[in-house]
Design a protein around this motif. Structure first.
Motif, PDB file in Angstrom:
ATOM      1  N   PHE A  13      72.696 -15.455  -0.388  1.00  0.00           N
ATOM      2  CA  PHE A  13      72.618 -14.539   0.915  1.00  0.00           C
ATOM      3  C   PHE A  13      73.912 -14.438   1.330  1.00  0.00           C
ATOM      4  CE2 PHE A  13      68.671 -17.043   0.375  1.00  0.00           C
ATOM      5  CZ  PHE A  13      67.938 -15.539   0.704  1.00  0.00           C
ATOM      6  N   SER A  14      74.365 -13.171   1.458  1.00  0.00           N
ATOM      7  CA  SER A  14      75.701 -12.771   2.041  1.00  0.00           C
ATOM      8  C   SER A  14      75.621 -12.031   3.367  1.00  0.00           C
ATOM      9  CB  SER A  14      76.455 -11.806   1.221  1.00  0.00           C
ATOM     10  OG  SER A  14      76.722 -12.556  -0.182  1.00  0.00           O
ATOM     11  N   PRO A  15      76.226 -12.620   4.288  1.00  0.00           N
ATOM     12  CA  PRO A  15      75.975 -11.769   5.917  1.00  0.00           C
ATOM     13  C   PRO A  15      76.299 -10.332   5.499  1.00  0.00           C
ATOM     14  CG  PRO A  15      77.269 -13.729   5.804  1.00  0.00           C
ATOM     15  CD  PRO A  15      77.100 -13.388   4.282  1.00  0.00           C
ATOM     16  N   VAL A  16      75.559  -9.592   6.263  1.00  0.00           N
ATOM     17  CA  VAL A  16      75.962  -8.014   6.410  1.00  0.00           C
ATOM     18  C   VAL A  16      77.202  -7.999   7.254  1.00  0.00           C
ATOM     19  CG1 VAL A  16      74.871  -5.599   7.163  1.00  0.00           C
ATOM     20  CG2 VAL A  16      73.541  -7.364   5.801  1.00  0.00           C
ATOM     21  N   LYS A  17      78.152  -7.109   7.037  1.00  0.00           N
ATOM     22  CA  LYS A  17      79.289  -6.883   7.489  1.00  0.00           C
ATOM     23  C   LYS A  17      79.475  -5.472   7.801  1.00  0.00           C
ATOM     24  CE  LYS A  17      81.184 -10.771   5.554  1.00  0.00           C
ATOM     25  NZ  LYS A  17      82.299 -11.097   4.273  1.00  0.00           N
ATOM     26  N   ALA A  18      80.146  -5.071   8.755  1.00  0.00           N
ATOM     27  CA  ALA A  18      80.114  -3.263   9.089  1.00  0.00           C
ATOM     28  C   ALA A  18      81.349  -2.941   8.646  1.00  0.00           C
ATOM     29  CB  ALA A  18      80.325  -3.232  10.692  1.00  0.00           C
ATOM     30  N   PRO A  67      68.663  -5.847   8.885  1.00  0.00           N
ATOM     31  CA  PRO A  67      69.025  -6.704   7.671  1.00  0.00           C
ATOM     32  C   PRO A  67      70.178  -7.472   8.210  1.00  0.00           C
ATOM     33  CG  PRO A  67      69.522  -4.580   6.946  1.00  0.00           C
ATOM     34  CD  PRO A  67      68.688  -4.379   8.526  1.00  0.00           C
ATOM     35  N   GLU A  68      69.978  -8.940   8.087  1.00  0.00           N
ATOM     36  CA  GLU A  68      71.294  -9.916   8.382  1.00  0.00           C
ATOM     37  C   GLU A  68      71.946 -10.256   7.177  1.00  0.00           C
ATOM     38  OE1 GLU A  68      70.607 -13.021  11.287  1.00  0.00           O
ATOM     39  OE2 GLU A  68      68.566 -11.608  11.584  1.00  0.00           O
ATOM     40  N   PHE A  69      71.312 -10.330   5.825  1.00  0.00           N
ATOM     41  CA  PHE A  69      72.082 -10.591   4.736  1.00  0.00           C
ATOM     42  C   PHE A  69      71.486  -9.596   3.507  1.00  0.00           C
ATOM     43  CE2 PHE A  69      70.812 -14.276   7.462  1.00  0.00           C
ATOM     44  CZ  PHE A  69      72.017 -14.898   7.495  1.00  0.00           C
ATOM     45  N   ILE A  70      72.412  -9.520   2.570  1.00  0.00           N
ATOM     46  CA  ILE A  70      72.127  -9.152   1.266  1.00  0.00           C
ATOM     47  C   ILE A  70      71.844 -10.172   0.519  1.00  0.00           C
ATOM     48  CG2 ILE A  70      73.137  -7.819  -0.505  1.00  0.00           C
ATOM     49  CD1 ILE A  70      75.232  -6.660   1.409  1.00  0.00           C
ATOM     50  N   VAL A  71      70.676 -10.014  -0.499  1.00  0.00           N
ATOM     51  CA  VAL A  71      70.173 -11.002  -1.250  1.00  0.00           C
ATOM     52  C   VAL A  71      70.636 -10.707  -2.689  1.00  0.00           C
ATOM     53  CG1 VAL A  71      68.065 -12.171  -1.748  1.00  0.00           C
ATOM     54  CG2 VAL A  71      68.095 -11.194   0.368  1.00  0.00           C
ATOM     55  N   SER A  72      71.188 -11.687  -3.380  1.00  0.00           N
ATOM     56  CA  SER A  72      71.493 -11.329  -4.770  1.00  0.00           C
ATOM     57  C   SER A  72      71.092 -12.452  -5.569  1.00  0.00           C
ATOM     58  CB  SER A  72      72.809 -10.993  -4.751  1.00  0.00           C
ATOM     59  OG  SER A  72      73.723 -11.898  -4.335  1.00  0.00           O
ATOM     60  N   TYR A 131      73.535  -9.645  -9.142  1.00  0.00           N
ATOM     61  CA  TYR A 131      72.462  -8.563  -9.302  1.00  0.00           C
ATOM     62  C   TYR A 131      71.840  -8.465  -7.559  1.00  0.00           C
ATOM     63  CZ  TYR A 131      72.564  -9.254 -14.146  1.00  0.00           C
ATOM     64  OH  TYR A 131      72.714  -9.422 -15.500  1.00  0.00           O
ATOM     65  N   MET A 132      71.932  -7.504  -6.970  1.00  0.00           N
ATOM     66  CA  MET A 132      71.608  -7.210  -5.527  1.00  0.00           C
ATOM     67  C   MET A 132      69.987  -7.147  -5.695  1.00  0.00           C
ATOM     68  SD  MET A 132      72.398  -4.581  -2.570  1.00  0.00           S
ATOM     69  CE  MET A 132      71.244  -4.241  -1.307  1.00  0.00           C
ATOM     70  N   VAL A 133      69.085  -7.717  -4.879  1.00  0.00           N
ATOM     71  CA  VAL A 133      67.626  -7.653  -5.094  1.00  0.00           C
ATOM     72  C   VAL A 133      67.172  -7.252  -3.787  1.00  0.00           C
ATOM     73  CG1 VAL A 133      67.434  -9.282  -7.079  1.00  0.00           C
ATOM     74  CG2 VAL A 133      67.526 -10.162  -4.505  1.00  0.00           C
ATOM     75  N   GLY A 134      67.721  -7.151  -2.891  1.00  0.00           N
ATOM     76  CA  GLY A 134      67.152  -6.691  -1.485  1.00  0.00           C
ATOM     77  C   GLY A 134      67.861  -7.091  -0.261  1.00  0.00           C
ATOM     78  N   VAL A 135      67.422  -6.845   0.872  1.00  0.00           N
ATOM     79  CA  VAL A 135      68.110  -7.375   2.051  1.00  0.00           C
ATOM     80  C   VAL A 135      67.099  -8.029   3.046  1.00  0.00           C
ATOM     81  CG1 VAL A 135      69.767  -5.367   2.086  1.00  0.00           C
ATOM     82  CG2 VAL A 135      67.734  -5.222   3.330  1.00  0.00           C
ATOM     83  N   THR A 136      67.581  -8.978   3.797  1.00  0.00           N
ATOM     84  CA  THR A 136      66.461  -9.736   4.744  1.00  0.00           C
ATOM     85  C   THR A 136      67.317 -10.131   6.199  1.00  0.00           C
ATOM     86  OG1 THR A 136      64.831 -11.639   4.624  1.00  0.00           O
ATOM     87  CG2 THR A 136      66.964 -11.934   3.658  1.00  0.00           C
ATOM     88  N   CYS A 137      66.381 -10.242   6.879  1.00  0.00           N
ATOM     89  CA  CYS A 137      66.590 -10.808   8.432  1.00  0.00           C
ATOM     90  C   CYS A 137      66.747 -12.296   8.100  1.00  0.00           C
ATOM     91  CB  CYS A 137      65.820 -10.367   9.493  1.00  0.00           C
ATOM     92  SG  CYS A 137      64.123 -11.085   9.169  1.00  0.00           S
ATOM     93  N   GLY A 138      67.224 -12.962   9.086  1.00  0.00           N
ATOM     94  CA  GLY A 138      67.444 -14.417   9.197  1.00  0.00           C
ATOM     95  C   GLY A 138      66.098 -15.145   9.100  1.00  0.00           C
ATOM     96  N   ARG A 139      65.196 -14.522   9.669  1.00  0.00           N
ATOM     97  CA  ARG A 139      63.836 -15.014   9.963  1.00  0.00           C
ATOM     98  C   ARG A 139      63.046 -15.054   8.573  1.00  0.00           C
ATOM     99  NH1 ARG A 139      59.220 -11.948  13.671  1.00  0.00           N
ATOM    100  NH2 ARG A 139      57.529 -13.910  13.395  1.00  0.00           N
ATOM    101  N   HIS A 140      63.264 -14.237   7.719  1.00  0.00           N
ATOM    102  CA  HIS A 140      62.724 -14.464   6.380  1.00  0.00           C
ATOM    103  C   HIS A 140      63.488 -14.976   5.248  1.00  0.00           C
ATOM    104  CE1 HIS A 140      60.266 -11.324   8.492  1.00  0.00           C
ATOM    105  NE2 HIS A 140      59.315 -12.061   8.158  1.00  0.00           N
ATOM    106  N   LYS A 141      64.672 -15.725   5.443  1.00  0.00           N
ATOM    107  CA  LYS A 141      65.049 -16.176   4.290  1.00  0.00           C
ATOM    108  C   LYS A 141      64.563 -17.102   3.410  1.00  0.00           C
ATOM    109  CE  LYS A 141      69.570 -17.397   4.716  1.00  0.00           C
ATOM    110  NZ  LYS A 141      70.908 -18.348   5.096  1.00  0.00           N
ATOM    111  N   GLN A 142      63.610 -18.062   3.928  1.00  0.00           N
ATOM    112  CA  GLN A 142      62.702 -19.018   3.223  1.00  0.00           C
ATOM    113  C   GLN A 142      61.777 -18.324   2.409  1.00  0.00           C
ATOM    114  OE1 GLN A 142      64.402 -21.278   2.827  1.00  0.00           O
ATOM    115  NE2 GLN A 142      64.268 -23.074   4.059  1.00  0.00           N
ATOM    116  N   VAL A 143      61.033 -17.249   3.252  1.00  0.00           N
ATOM    117  CA  VAL A 143      59.987 -16.383   2.509  1.00  0.00           C
ATOM    118  C   VAL A 143      60.659 -15.569   1.091  1.00  0.00           C
ATOM    119  CG1 VAL A 143      58.648 -14.388   2.648  1.00  0.00           C
ATOM    120  CG2 VAL A 143      58.828 -16.071   4.551  1.00  0.00           C
ATOM    121  N   VAL A 144      61.882 -15.042   1.392  1.00  0.00           N
ATOM    122  CA  VAL A 144      62.712 -14.618   0.345  1.00  0.00           C
ATOM    123  C   VAL A 144      63.014 -15.358  -0.974  1.00  0.00           C
ATOM    124  CG1 VAL A 144      64.628 -13.124  -0.549  1.00  0.00           C
ATOM    125  CG2 VAL A 144      63.370 -12.445   1.565  1.00  0.00           C
TER     126      VAL A 144
END
Length: 93
Positions: free
Chosen positions: A65-70, A19-24, A32-45
């Motif tokens: 789309f919020s970037p995943v951070k360590a 995952p690169e992004f938290i989707v909310s 409301y968080m609804v999932g996580v996605t990679c950059g490749r699938h942002k448009q699909v989501v």
């Protein structure tokens, strides 16, 4: 803790990318968080969430789309063994 893979699946196969992004969904009062996605699938989501919103199956609001951070805490030290692949040098989309 987050899933170690993108939430998108196609033809019964789950995306193997990390995952690169938290989707909310953000409305006037809440997020409301609804999932996580990679950059490749942002448009699909984005398309899928828009469709679900039109059907009334998911809250109306802006898709975020919020970037995943360590992050390290007192109990999660962030040792290299703890990390799923996170590309911190990736430019924000």
């Amino acid at each position: 803790m987050l899933p170690d893979k993108c939430s998108v699946s196609k033809e019964g196969k789950q995306c193997v990318n990390p995952p690169e992004f938290i989707v909310s969904i953000v409305d006037d009062k809440d997020e409301y968080m609804v999932g996580v996605t990679c950059g490749r699938h942002k448009q699909v989501v984005t398309g899928k969430i828009g469709h679900l919103q039109k059907e009334g199956k998911i809250h109306d609001g802006k898709i975020s789309f919020s970037p995943v951070k360590a992050v390290g805490t007192d109990c999660v030290h962030g040792d290299t063994d703890d990390f799923v692949q996170i590309d911190m040098n990736r430019s924000k989309n």
